[in-house]
Design an enzyme around this catalytic site. Structure first.
Site, PDB file in Angstrom:
ATOM      1  N   GLU A  53      -3.443   7.540  -4.092  1.00  0.00           N
ATOM      2  CA  GLU A  53      -3.244   6.230  -3.466  1.00  0.00           C
ATOM      3  C   GLU A  53      -3.001   5.145  -4.512  1.00  0.00           C
ATOM      4  O   GLU A  53      -3.654   5.114  -5.545  1.00  0.00           O
ATOM      5  CB  GLU A  53      -4.517   5.915  -2.680  1.00  0.00           C
ATOM      6  CG  GLU A  53      -4.479   4.660  -1.863  1.00  0.00           C
ATOM      7  CD  GLU A  53      -5.816   4.447  -1.151  1.00  0.00           C
ATOM      8  OE1 GLU A  53      -5.957   4.920  -0.017  1.00  0.00           O
ATOM      9  OE2 GLU A  53      -6.723   3.833  -1.753  1.00  0.00           O
ATOM     10  N   TYR A 108       0.853  -1.193   0.000  1.00  0.00           N
ATOM     11  CA  TYR A 108       0.000   0.000   0.000  1.00  0.00           C
ATOM     12  C   TYR A 108       0.886   1.240   0.000  1.00  0.00           C
ATOM     13  O   TYR A 108       1.845   1.326   0.768  1.00  0.00           O
ATOM     14  CB  TYR A 108      -0.912   0.016   1.249  1.00  0.00           C
ATOM     15  CG  TYR A 108      -1.686   1.305   1.351  1.00  0.00           C
ATOM     16  CD1 TYR A 108      -2.962   1.406   0.822  1.00  0.00           C
ATOM     17  CD2 TYR A 108      -1.111   2.436   1.941  1.00  0.00           C
ATOM     18  CE1 TYR A 108      -3.653   2.602   0.865  1.00  0.00           C
ATOM     19  CE2 TYR A 108      -1.800   3.641   1.983  1.00  0.00           C
ATOM     20  CZ  TYR A 108      -3.066   3.719   1.453  1.00  0.00           C
ATOM     21  OH  TYR A 108      -3.743   4.907   1.485  1.00  0.00           O
TER      22      TYR A 108
END
Ligand code: GDP
Ligand code: MN
Length: 378
Positions: free
Chosen positions: A189, A101
């Site tokens: 993101e 992530y």
């Protein structure tokens, strides 16, 4: 404003972040053609503006063009969290060894952007954040200095990224920062950023939120807005220049001024009610704007009562009252309405509304109590 995955990834690519080859399709036969062009296994990905598409069945692999068409037919017929799928992204499928992530958002308390990274990336990242927050590394970025090389290395080390990826990881992290900063994003993101089985770093998913207040200086981004994918009430509100956010409660709120709107919501909650929306009609709102606001509020089937809280400074109370009357002729509301008008031309405003069968209140507390009672049917 939310960007679709394919839009976010095309921005990332401009900043040197490696993304899979692929294109977006609106029909299953287009998806088939793209799969033929790519000539490999593909992944068919629903383009809807919500997270968790994978878990909802909106991300599927296809071995060949024929299967791509079948899977695209299936996904294009789906609704994900209430949003119909109108487009799919057809990407070359990756073989995944590891999911990371990597994201940037604003840390309001620190008054700086913060980069977050975790070796436990993928569809369970919310669970990771909740149950094992220590697995998420956070590094603040000084907006004037940008992301420093040593910071990217610190992150790579902290997530135990193999050394041979550090250089590319640094470029990806810096690209993400530049994309975030240049686009006036509030979120950028990549989840997952993967290590493929042939040992490359690749951004498989992308998500960006752009600050609405900065869109005036990003006409290229503003054009990316997908009106099909937004709540109709919020589109309508934007058209009239109203700040409107739909919430889950049952008391509709029509207020002038963002601060007063927040206070109104707080007081509704204090007396045991739940606001159905945040709505700031703004200063100097004329009758047509007020009418639009009331239409938007009443279009929500959850709304069981409406509370008007107007402080007439620039906005004149009689103008608001006229707007309310116009809207009431159009939409014929069936729910009780509580009104508190104070300020410029309040008397005139109240007189206009006197015959409109509205509950009046003198103070905000009084108005909130009456609205909560009205919503409960008492
Ligand atoms: P999200 O569920 O909306 O976040 O959608 P993602 O694009 O992140 O996809 C969800 C999951 O599907 C990823 O975490 C991967 O595990 C898997 N996935 C996505 N693309 C591929 C791919 O090209 N190959 C493989 N094997 N899995 C993929
Ligand atoms: Mn994802």
């Amino acid at each position: 404003m939310k960007l679709h995955e394919y839009q976010s990834k095309s921005i990332f690519a401009k900043y040197g972040i490696p993304i899979p080859k692929g294109r977006v399709a609106a029909t299953a036969s287009e998806a088939r053609n793209i799969a033929e062009e790519l000539g490999s296994r593909v992944v068919i990905k629903s383009q809807v503006l919500v997270g968790g598409r994978g878990k909802a069945g909106g991300i599927k692999l296809a071995k060949n063009p024929h299967e791509a068409e079948e899977v695209a037919t299936l996904i294009l017929g789906m609704e994900i969290k209430g949003l119909p799928v109108r487009k799919v992204l057809v990407d070359e499928a990756a073989n995944i060894n590891k999911e990371i992530y990597l994201g940037i958002t604003n840390d309001r308390a620190a008054r700086k952007p913060v980069m977050m990274c975790s070796a436990a990336g993928g569809v369970e990242i919310e669970e990771v954040a909740r149950l094992t927050p220590e697995k998420i590394i956070r590094v603040h970025i000084d907006p004037l200095l940008g992301l420093r090389d040593y910071q990217a290395r610190d992150i790579a080390a902290a997530i135990d990224l193999p050394r041979d990826h550090w250089r590319t990881f640094g470029q990806i992290a810096n690209g993400l920062w530049l994309a975030y900063n240049d686009c006036d994003a509030t979120l950028a993101e990549i989840n997952p950023l993967v290590i493929t089985s042939d040992n490359r770093l690749l951004a498989l998913d992308g998500k960006m939120l752009i600050d609405d207040n900065a869109l005036f200086r990003h006409s290229d981004l503003a054009e990316m807005r997908d009106l099909d994918a937004e709540a109709p009430s919020e589109i309508e509100a934007r058209k009239y220049g109203l700040s409107f956010i739909k919430l889950d409660g049952n008391i509709g709120c029509m207020v002038n001024g963002a601060g007063l709107a927040m206070t109104t919501m707080d007081i509704i909650k204090l007396f045991g009610g739940e606001p159905a929306n945040f709505l700031d009609i703004g200063g100097g709102a004329a009758a047509d704007k007020v009418a639009a606001a009331l239409r938007i509020i009443l279009a929500d089937a959850n709304v069981k009562a409406v509370l008007f809280n107007i402080f007439g400074g620039i906005t004149r109370c009689d103008e608001v009252a006229r707007g309310v009357l116009t809207a009431m002729e159009e939409v014929k509301p069936k729910v009780p309405m509580v009104v508190r008008l104070v300020g410029t031309n309040a008397e005139e405003g109240r007189n206009l509304l006197a015959n409109a069968n509205m509950i009046t209140a003198k103070t905000l507390a009084d108005a909130a109590k009456k609205a909560v009672a009205a919503a409960k049917g008492g």
